[in-house]
Motif scaffolding. Structure first.
Motif, PDB file in Angstrom:
ATOM      1  N   TRP A 129      47.838  85.554  41.832  1.00 19.52           N
ATOM      2  CA  TRP A 129      48.007  86.888  42.643  1.00 19.52           C
ATOM      3  C   TRP A 129      48.989  87.995  41.698  1.00 19.52           C
ATOM      4  O   TRP A 129      48.677  89.000  41.677  1.00 19.52           O
ATOM      5  CB  TRP A 129      49.065  86.551  43.967  1.00 19.52           C
ATOM      6  N   ASP A 174      44.580  82.755  44.759  1.00 24.17           N
ATOM      7  CA  ASP A 174      45.300  83.455  45.793  1.00 24.17           C
ATOM      8  C   ASP A 174      44.326  84.290  46.541  1.00 24.17           C
ATOM      9  O   ASP A 174      42.865  84.021  46.504  1.00 24.17           O
ATOM     10  CB  ASP A 174      46.328  84.231  45.373  1.00 24.17           C
ATOM     11  N   ASP A 175      44.739  85.149  47.413  1.00 23.52           N
ATOM     12  CA  ASP A 175      43.688  85.845  48.380  1.00 23.52           C
ATOM     13  C   ASP A 175      42.675  86.698  47.540  1.00 23.52           C
ATOM     14  O   ASP A 175      42.883  86.911  46.313  1.00 23.52           O
ATOM     15  CB  ASP A 175      44.650  87.114  48.936  1.00 23.52           C
ATOM     16  N   CYS A 215      50.105  86.443  57.617  1.00 24.05           N
ATOM     17  CA  CYS A 215      49.658  87.750  57.731  1.00 24.05           C
ATOM     18  C   CYS A 215      48.877  88.146  59.006  1.00 24.05           C
ATOM     19  O   CYS A 215      49.415  88.516  60.017  1.00 24.05           O
ATOM     20  CB  CYS A 215      48.786  88.043  56.381  1.00 24.05           C
ATOM     21  N   LYS A 242      47.855  77.376  50.015  1.00 23.32           N
ATOM     22  CA  LYS A 242      48.607  78.315  50.428  1.00 23.32           C
ATOM     23  C   LYS A 242      48.218  79.037  51.714  1.00 23.32           C
ATOM     24  O   LYS A 242      47.294  79.464  51.580  1.00 23.32           O
ATOM     25  CB  LYS A 242      48.980  79.185  49.468  1.00 23.32           C
ATOM     26  N   ASP A 265      57.722  89.233  49.187  1.00 24.07           N
ATOM     27  CA  ASP A 265      57.102  88.974  47.671  1.00 24.07           C
ATOM     28  C   ASP A 265      58.001  89.586  46.935  1.00 24.07           C
ATOM     29  O   ASP A 265      58.931  90.443  46.702  1.00 24.07           O
ATOM     30  CB  ASP A 265      56.004  89.920  47.701  1.00 24.07           C
ATOM     31  N   TYR A 293      57.318  84.316  54.614  1.00 21.45           N
ATOM     32  CA  TYR A 293      58.322  85.121  54.005  1.00 21.45           C
ATOM     33  C   TYR A 293      59.696  84.588  54.692  1.00 21.45           C
ATOM     34  O   TYR A 293      60.699  85.565  54.714  1.00 21.45           O
ATOM     35  CB  TYR A 293      58.015  86.564  54.395  1.00 21.45           C
ATOM     36  N   ASP A 301      49.240  81.743  54.478  1.00 19.83           N
ATOM     37  CA  ASP A 301      49.759  83.068  54.534  1.00 19.83           C
ATOM     38  C   ASP A 301      49.668  83.717  55.937  1.00 19.83           C
ATOM     39  O   ASP A 301      48.826  83.914  56.302  1.00 19.83           O
ATOM     40  CB  ASP A 301      49.229  83.932  53.653  1.00 19.83           C
ATOM     41  N   CYS A 324      46.125  88.637  54.405  1.00 23.00           N
ATOM     42  CA  CYS A 324      46.755  90.018  53.878  1.00 23.00           C
ATOM     43  C   CYS A 324      45.878  91.005  53.253  1.00 23.00           C
ATOM     44  O   CYS A 324      46.114  92.363  53.436  1.00 23.00           O
ATOM     45  CB  CYS A 324      47.812  89.543  52.948  1.00 23.00           C
ATOM     46  N   ALA A 325      45.119  90.495  52.665  1.00 20.01           N
ATOM     47  CA  ALA A 325      44.257  91.574  51.635  1.00 20.01           C
ATOM     48  C   ALA A 325      42.873  91.980  52.639  1.00 20.01           C
ATOM     49  O   ALA A 325      42.026  92.533  52.297  1.00 20.01           O
ATOM     50  CB  ALA A 325      43.703  91.004  50.447  1.00 20.01           C
TER      51      ALA A 325
HETATM   52  C1  GAL Z   1      51.109  88.143  50.609  1.00 20.45           C
HETATM   53  C2  GAL Z   1      51.740  86.907  49.997  1.00 20.45           C
HETATM   54  C3  GAL Z   1      51.484  86.983  48.640  1.00 20.45           C
HETATM   55  C4  GAL Z   1      50.076  87.030  48.212  1.00 20.45           C
HETATM   56  C5  GAL Z   1      49.330  88.131  49.061  1.00 20.45           C
HETATM   57  C6  GAL Z   1      48.021  88.243  49.237  1.00 20.45           C
HETATM   58  O1  GAL Z   1      51.502  87.822  51.811  1.00 20.45           O
HETATM   59  O2  GAL Z   1      53.137  86.910  50.263  1.00 20.45           O
HETATM   60  O3  GAL Z   1      52.097  86.108  47.595  1.00 20.45           O
HETATM   61  O4  GAL Z   1      49.716  85.728  48.692  1.00 20.45           O
HETATM   62  O5  GAL Z   1      49.704  88.141  50.532  1.00 20.45           O
HETATM   63  O6  GAL Z   1      47.120  88.981  49.996  1.00 20.45           O
END
Ligand code: GAL
Length: 395
Positions: free
Chosen positions: A37, A72-73, A149, A145, A217, A195, A147, A119-120
């Motif tokens: 990420w 990651d995402d 979101c 992981k 983050d 978080y 998340d 998150c994305a």
């Molecule tokens: C956030 C997370 C980051 C990363 C990101 C991906 O919420 O804290 O570490 O994973 O999303 O979209």
């Protein structure tokens, strides 16, 4: 200058969540590896992950202990008519990718959310938890992981203005995926990312977490890194073999961090028994950054089998002293200058007693690899702006 003494947290108390009886098999030490990420964000591809695996081996990082390669995402595609999730075009064959990473002697991590969306904005695992866990297991995934979101929306919809219910929903969602992973029969390190909400360190182990993010983050600035590191004060009693506070991935080598700043970052994370997940561009590793990331003595502090996270034992303005006990009876003691001026250390005691050490103990300077001989409470150090001293003290 005003002296501010902080509450001293015992460095020898029994960890709250120490697993009784058998030692944990997963994350007995803070996980080490690399995550896509911080450098690639939404651009990461199969090719980048393969290259990261290659570089972790060729750079010597694998030999230093880094073994998880974590996607990651933004790998997620769409679900088919049966609800089975597919990868998107950036990741044509996840099983083949896992096989490749495993062939290097490394492990593969992946990312999802308990919500309908990540998150994305990609597909999350909401109402497909078991299906997704089974899919990860079939690919050979070793680390998840998870998340929060998109799940925040579900919490708001189902329990508007009811914080207690929302917190319970959050725990249930994490427990649900934990159970799904257990049911696959494949061991996967379980990393919570929400978080630090609702003091997750107090209940993370109950929902099967091996690590949990404690803050929002990180980004590659000294200010954000230092803020997050200092925010870990008071959390030491929640870390133990099998479950760790996670102040987020390393930014060592990213942004414009200087050598001193990279050392503060790496040294602080090691003191914190933090997961060490590098987040840099491995194809641009400089000898300086490689040396920081692979310093054996620093990593030994992070990975110390006692698993006791450091606590802050002294603070005066921008100067902080942190200490942790180590398995062989020695102590790690770190002095940080988070401030903008040099030479803050004059007249400041090292607080050796609070560190569990004493006058006359032998000091080894970890970053310079120099023996300093016997140390005294009033031994003087000069710390430049954004610099640190990391000592291993032994009787
Ligand atoms: C956030 C997370 C980051 C990363 C990101 C991906 O919420 O804290 O570490 O994973 O999303 O979209």
């Amino acid at each position: 200058m005003m002296r501010l003494r902080l509450l001293l947290v015992s460095l020898v108390s029994v960890p709250l969540f120490a697993q009784s009886g058998s030692a944990p098999t997963l994350a007995a030490k803070p996980p080490m590896g690399w995550n896509s990420w911080n450098w690639f964000a939404g651009k990461v591809t199969d090719k980048d992950i393969r290259q990261a695996a290659d570089l972790i081996v060729s750079s010597g990082m694998k030999d230093a202990g880094y073994n998880y390669v974590n996607i990651d995402d933004t790998w997620e595609g769409q679900r088919d008519a049966n609800g089975v999730l597919h990868t998107n075009e950036k990741f044509p064959d996840m099983k083949a990718l896992a096989d490749y990473v495993h062939s290097k002697g490394l492990k593969l991590g992946i990312y999802s959310s308990p919500g309908p969306k990540t998150c994305a904005g990609f597909e999350g695992s909401y109402q497909h938890e078991q299906q997704d866990a089974d899919l990860y297991a079939s690919w050979g995934i070793d680390y998840l992981k998870y998340d929060l979101c998109g799940f925040r929306k579900i919490m708001d919809q189902e329990a508007p203005n009811d914080k207690a219910k929302q917190n319970q929903m959050m725990r249930d969602a994490y427990e649900k995926m934990h159970q799904a992973i257990v049911k696959t029969g494949r061991p996967m390190v379980y990393s919570l990312c929400q978080y630090g909400w609702d003091s997750v360190w107090q209940w993370g182990p109950e929902v099967g977490a091996n690590l949990w993010r404690t803050t929002g983050d990180i980004n590659p600035t000294f200010e954000r890194m230092a803020f997050i590191g200092r925010a870990q004060a008071g959390l030491s009693k929640y870390a133990a073999p099998g479950h760790w506070n996670d102040p987020d991935m390393l930014e060592v080598g990213n942004g414009k961090l200087s050598l001193d700043e990279n050392r503060v970052h790496m040294g602080m994370w090691a003191m914190l028994a933090s997961p060490l997940l590098a987040g840099n561009n491995l194809s641009q590793l400089t000898p300086e950054v490689t040396a920081v990331l692979t310093n054996r003595e620093v990593i030994a502090i992070d990975q110390d089998p006692l698993g006791k996270q450091a606590e802050r034992i002294y603070v005066e303005g921008p100067i902080e002293i942190w200490a942790r006990p180590l398995a062989d009876g020695s102590r790690a003691l770190a002095i940080f200058n988070f401030g903008e001026d040099d030479n803050y250390m004059r007249g400041i005691s090292l607080h050796l007693k609070e560190a569990g050490a004493d006058n006359g103990w032998h000091a080894h300077d970890v970053w310079t690899d120099k023996d300093l001989g016997p140390i005294m409470d009033n031994t003087n150090f000069t710390l430049k702006r954004h610099a640190s001293v990391l000592l291993r003290l032994s009787r």
